[in-house]
Motif scaffolding. Sequence first.
Motif, mmCIF file in Angstrom:
data_model
loop_
_atom_site.group_PDB
_atom_site.id
_atom_site.type_symbol
_atom_site.label_atom_id
_atom_site.label_comp_id
_atom_site.label_asym_id
_atom_site.label_seq_id
_atom_site.Cartn_x
_atom_site.Cartn_y
_atom_site.Cartn_z
ATOM 1 N N ASN A 19 60.033 65.656 18.862
ATOM 2 C CA ASN A 19 58.956 65.282 17.947
ATOM 3 C C ASN A 19 58.994 66.121 16.671
ATOM 4 O OD1 ASN A 19 58.247 67.585 19.237
ATOM 5 N ND2 ASN A 19 56.232 66.877 19.929
ATOM 6 N N LYS A 69 53.969 73.980 21.967
ATOM 7 C CA LYS A 69 53.331 73.296 23.099
ATOM 8 C C LYS A 69 53.576 74.009 24.435
ATOM 9 C CE LYS A 69 56.233 70.165 25.553
ATOM 10 N NZ LYS A 69 56.572 69.111 24.696
ATOM 11 N N GLU A 127 54.811 57.681 18.335
ATOM 12 C CA GLU A 127 54.348 57.417 19.701
ATOM 13 C C GLU A 127 55.291 56.454 20.407
ATOM 14 O OE1 GLU A 127 50.377 55.960 19.915
ATOM 15 O OE2 GLU A 127 50.190 56.592 22.004
ATOM 16 N N THR A 181 54.811 60.943 21.612
ATOM 17 C CA THR A 181 53.854 61.960 21.192
ATOM 18 C C THR A 181 53.158 61.550 19.908
ATOM 19 O OG1 THR A 181 55.487 63.142 19.858
ATOM 20 C CG2 THR A 181 55.306 63.768 22.173
ATOM 21 N N THR A 182 51.943 62.034 19.765
ATOM 22 C CA THR A 182 51.222 61.840 18.511
ATOM 23 C C THR A 182 50.847 63.204 17.945
ATOM 24 O OG1 THR A 182 49.100 61.682 19.631
ATOM 25 C CG2 THR A 182 50.269 59.634 19.234
#
Lengths: 215, 215
Positions: free
Chosen positions: A153, A215, B181, B186-187
């Motif tokens: 991401n 994260k 997404e 994931t956002t």
Amino acid sequence: MAQTDTVERILDAAESLFAEKGFSETSLRTITSRAKVNLAAVNYHFGSKNVLIQAVFTRFLDPFAEGLGKRLDHIESTGEEPSLEELISMLFIEVLRVKPRGQNDLKVFMRLLALAYAQAQGHLRKHLQAIYGHVFTRYFRLLVKVAPGLPENELYWRINFMMGSVIFTMSDFDTLNAISEAENGTTASIEDTLKRLAPFLVSGMRAPQPADLEK
Amino acid sequence: MAQTDTVERILDAAESLFAEKGFSETSLRTITSRAKVNLAAVNYHFGSKNVLIQAVFTRFLDPFAEGLGKRLDHIESTGEEPSLEELISMLFIEVLRVKPRGQNDLKVFMRLLALAYAQAQGHLRKHLQAIYGHVFTRYFRLLVKVAPGLPENELYWRINFMMGSVIFTMSDFDTLNAISEAENGTTASIEDTLKRLAPFLVSGMRAPQPADLEK
DNA sequence: ACCCGAACAAAACAAATGTTTTAAACACAT
DNA sequence: ATGTGTTTAAAACATTTGTTTTGTTCGGGT
């Protein structure tokens, strides 16, 4: 058939006019008058203005996507991993390879891309995503493998940061160059600016991950 | 006078509608109907649609430019040189300080900026350059002093690379987030994305100068 | 030579747009 | 309360827009 360069002439005129002024700001009448073609020709050959817009994009994105796909094929078949620099410059090279016509087509190309993004909502984005999403995904997956140990991401966003720099700069190149001349007395060519972009992008892609987002 | 929030209501409606759909794609009738205001009110209060567009921009750029100017004043008066990180984050902080209303105003802010650039030619750009060019120049000069030994023209382009990343990413944040997404599940929030941008930009600004452009 | 379908031209159409005009409603000072 | 300037309301205006329709022209196959 009669002289069927009509379609090409419409596409040429529409392409440059769209790049100059945008889609809504360009009427079919200005397109057809520049193309020296009857007004009805657009709806005859394309069906509607929206389809014409999509046709303008596919005309220059199709060879780009195809060329990019072939390069991806080659990389995947040989199995050797390219460097990050090679992967980024691959896009530049492919863009430069595609343009068949005049000098300022790179600007037109980039301005159209910028318009496609700026005019986000609507038919165009879905159309482009549906057609070229696959190649982009392949490129992205390869970049994830090559890039320096960052999560997916994070890399996804960095690619968009990259694209923002390139598209924004190139699409407004003329204006920015004019300001540059007024500001510090220098002008640059598009090629110079691409050369400036490369190290900026590579360093950005190699930046450390922000600590509080691991994260 | 009667309830003069009419002007504000028009500006609110115009601002969000412009950000959503662009200038030409937003008619005065949709603006006035969302603002629950008579159609003629726009031409009465602003004179024309173009002036309304300019008013939308000055409403949120005036406090931004003023705040930025004050920070520049303070820096110049104390004489101490800020770091590159501080100078970049100064812009972010000032943007976040300005927005008075809802959550998604940052997106609106950025989308308007992107539109201003995309609609390069025409009244808007000249108007913005005439009003806010001075503050931008001051910021630029300070950045030249602070930045790591690169020539002026190189820095000029890098600033535009930066702005491209920020504006492009933020103005299309919703779409990019939706793709994210679908792509990797994931956002991200806007704040997350700003945090991701910072190291990318700083590293890009610190990149070595391309060798063959050292003139 | 004929015909048929594709390509073009000219005109007209309906809808939407920014703007202006006219009149009514309102707030507020005198 | 009256009058005055400001604000809203409703309608009309002149253009411009994308699209459609109608008729004509052209080229090649049978």
